[in-house]
Design a protein around this motif. Structure first.
Motif: not given
Length: 519
Positions: A47-50, A89-98, A116-125
Motif C-alpha cells: 500500500t504505497p503512500p498517497v 537518469g532518474t527512478l522515474l526513467d527506470e520505472l517507465k522502462w519497466v 497503477l501509478q508509477l510514482q507509487d513505487y520505490r524501485s523498478p523491481v
C-alpha cells in the motif's frame, strides 16, 4: 507457489521466508517458515503512500530511449570485461522502462493490472513484481509462476556455469514442521562441500547451531544466511548425519564452477550397452560437455540412453535443441521444428527454432568452432529421469522429441510444467524475466502447464550415488527397458533402505528453472 511476498531490491537482499517462485516451494502455515534459496520472487503490491500524480504514462519507445538511463548509474568495467553503458537518469526513467518493456513483450499483456501509478513505487523491481497476470490455470495454479529479476552479474555468472556457494544441491521435504528434512542430493567434485566430506544422501541437522526445523524468524534468518551465502569468503558450520552418525562440516563460500554433465557412464546390460548421462544445466559450458558425452556413446555403439535430468531446471534453448538432435539424428529431425515460440500479437513473428545440427561455439567457453557438425546417435527412443525439478528447457527436450515421434519414457516424478521462455532484459544492473513465449513442438503441442506425468513413478533414491545401476530411478529405467513395465517392488526396496518416500523437492532458485531464447 508465489503467495503475498513483500517487495525487495535485489535477490541478494531477500530474506527468504516465503514460497519459491518456480517449480516447488510452498509456504508453511501458522507463522512457521522455512529456509529458501535467495531468489528474486515476485513481490505483491504494497500500500504505497498517497501522492499527487507526477508522472506521465510510458510510451512504447521508452523501452529503447530509456534503456541504460539509471538512477544510480554504474561506472567502470563489468566482470565480463565490457564497460558499463549506464548514464545518469532518474527512478522515474527506470520505472517507465519497466512499464514499456512489460507492456511490449509480455505474453499476456492484456491481463496486466490497470490503474497503477508509477510514482507509487520505490524501485523498478517493486513495480515489475506487480506487472503480471493474476489468472489461474484450469488446475488452479497461477498461470504465471516465473516472473522474477536477478542482479545482472548473478545471471551472467549462471550462464557460464558459476554459482556462489559450496557446491552442494539440496533436496528437501515439504515445509511442514517439525518433520522438515534436507538431504544432500548432489555434490560437485572439488567443491567446498566435497572437501568437507559431504556426500549425496547426507542429512542436514543444523546450520551455525540452529536446527533445520527451527521456525522462528531468527532461526530461519540464520539458516538462510548459512545455506545461501551472499558473498565469497563467508564461513558457516553445518552438522549433518550419515547412517545415524553426526559429523560437522565448516565451509567457506566461493564461486563454484559447476559442470553441466558431471557424470557419464556406459552400462552393460544383457541386451547391449546403455549410455547414462547426468545433465544438470542448459548453459553455455554444456555445449562441449554434451558433445563429448554423445561422442563417447556413439563410439561405444550404445543401443539406448538414459538421460538423467532430475535436477535440470533448464536454461538455453539452443543447448536443448542440440541435445535433442544428437539423440534423434538427422533422419528424424530433417526439416522438423524443435520449437515454435508463440508471442503476443504486438510482436513480429519469429521463424521457428529447428533442431540444431551444428555447434553454436560459445565464445571463450567452447573449443568447438561455430558451425561444427554435431555427433548423433539416431535413437528411436530415450528414457529420461525426471522430478518436479525437471523444468523448462529440459521439458522442451522431452516435448520436441515426442513431436517427431521419438519414444520418450519418463521415470521418476512429474516435471515442473513450464512451456514458456524469455529473452532476459538487463537494465541498470538488474536483469528482468517476463514471459514472452509459449513453446510448441513440431505437432503444435505446448500445453503442459501441470507438467509431464511419468511413465513409472519412482522416488529419488538418495541412498545411492547418481549413476549407480542399483539407484532407484536408474534401476527402474533399466528394468522398464528390459521388460516394458514398471516395477512396484522398487519402492518397497527404497523403503527398506531408509530412503525418504515422502515427496522431496530439489532446492532450485528461479534462475535455475528457465528457458531462454538465445540463438
Amino acid at each position: 507457489m508465489k503467495k503475498n511476498v513483500r517487495p525487495l531490491a535485489t535477490a541478494a537482499a531477500l530474506v527468504v521466508l516465503t514460497s519459491l517462485a518456480a517449480c516447488g516451494g510452498g509456504s508453511s502455515g501458522s507463522g512457521s517458515a522455512a529456509p529458501q534459496p535467495p531468489a528474486a520472487v515476485t513481490p505483491a503490491p504494497v500500500t504505497p503512500p498517497v501522492t499527487p500524480p507526477v508522472s506521465t504514462p510510458s510510451q512504447p519507445s521508452d523501452r529503447f530511449t530509456l534503456s541504460g538511463s539509471c538512477q544510480a548509474p554504474r561506472t567502470g568495467v563489468s566482470p565480463t570485461g565490457a564497460a558499463y553503458q549506464d548514464r545518469q537518469g532518474t527512478l522515474l526513467d527506470e520505472l517507465k522502462w519497466v512499464d514499456a518493456y512489460v507492456n511490449d513483450v509480455y505474453l499476456w499483456y492484456r491481463e496486466l493490472p490497470t490503474g497503477l501509478q508509477l510514482q507509487d513505487y520505490r524501485s523498478p523491481v517493486d513495480y515489475f513484481g506487480v506487472m503480471k497476470t493474476s489468472a489461474l490455470t484450469p488446475s488452479g495454479r497461477p498461470k504465471d509462476r516465473y516472473h522474477f529479476t536477478y542482479p545482472s552479474d548473478v545471471w551472467d555468472d549462471a550462464t557460464n556455469g558459476i554459482e556462489l556457494g559450496y557446491g552442494v544441491t539440496w533436496s528437501r521435504s515439504e515445509n511442514t514442521a517439525p518433520v522438515r528434512v534436507w538431504i544432500a542430493a548432489m555434490v560437485e567434485v572439488g567443491s567446498p562441500a566435497a572437501r568437507a566430506g559431504i556426500q549425496r544422501g547426507d542429512r542436514l541437522e543444523s546450520v551455525d547451531g540452529v536446527s533445520i526445523t527451527d521456525n522462528t524468524s531468527a532461526g530461519v534468518a540464520t539458516l538462510n544466511a548459512g545455506l545461501f551465502p551472499e558473498r565469497t569468503g563467508e564461513q558457516h558450520r553445518m552438522v549433518l548425519s550419515r547412517a545415524g552418525a553426526s559429523f560437522s562440516a565448516s565451509m567457506t563460500a566461493v564461486r563454484v564452477a559447476q559442470p553441466s554433465v558431471p557424470n557419464i557412464r556406459l552400462l552393460d546390460t544383457p541386451t547391449g550397452k546403455v549410455g547414462y548421462l547426468l545433465f544438470s544445466d542448459h548453459n553455455a559450458v554444456a555445449e562441449t560437455q554434451l558433445v563429448q558425452a554423445i561422442s563417447i556413446f556413439k563410439a561405444a555403439e550404445v543401443s539406448d540412453v538414459v538421460l538423467d535430468m532430475r535436477y535440470n531446471g533448464g536454461g538455453l534453448l539452443s543447448i536443448a535443441s542440440m541435445l535433442a538432435y544428437m539423440i534423434a539424428g538427422p533422419e528424424a529431425t530433417e526439416g522438423k521444428i524443435f520449437e515454435v515460440l508463440q508471442q503476443n500479437d504486438k510482436a513480429t513473428p519469429r521463424a521457428p527454432l529447428m533442431f540444431r545440427s551444428t555447434a553454436v561455439g560459445y565464445p571463450a567457453l567452447s573449443p568447438i568452432g561455430a558451425g561444427t557438425p554435431l555427433p548423433y546417435l539416431g535413437l528411436k527412443r530415450v528414457t529420461v529421469l525426471t522430478t518436479p525439478g525437471t523444468c523448462s528447457a529440459s521439458e522442451s527436450v522431452i516435448n520436441s522429441l515426442r513431436g517427431i515421434d521419438i519414444e520418450v519414457n519418463l521415470i521418476g516424478g512429474e516435471t515442473c510444467g513450464k512451456p514458456y521462455a524469455f529473452d532476459p532484459a538487463p537494465n541498470c544492473g538488474t536483469t528482468y524475466f517476463a514471459i514472452q513465449y509459449q513453446g510448441r513442438n513440431n505437432k503444435g503441442f505446448g500445453e503442459f502447464d501441470d507438467g509431464f506425468q511419468p511413465t513409472c513413478r519412482v522416488s529419488d533414491d538418495l541412498t545411492r550415488p547418481l549413476g549407480d545401476k542399483a539407484e532407484g530411478m536408474l534401476a527402474a529405467a533399466l528394468n522398464y527397458r528390459a521388460v516394458g513395465n514398471c516395477s512396484p517392488p522398487q519402492q518397497q526396496r527404497l523403503a527398506r533402505a531408509g530412503a525418504p518416500i515422502a515427496p522431496m523437492q530439489v532446492v532450485r532458485p528461479p534462475i535455475k528453472q528457465i528457458a531462454v531464447r538465445d540463438r
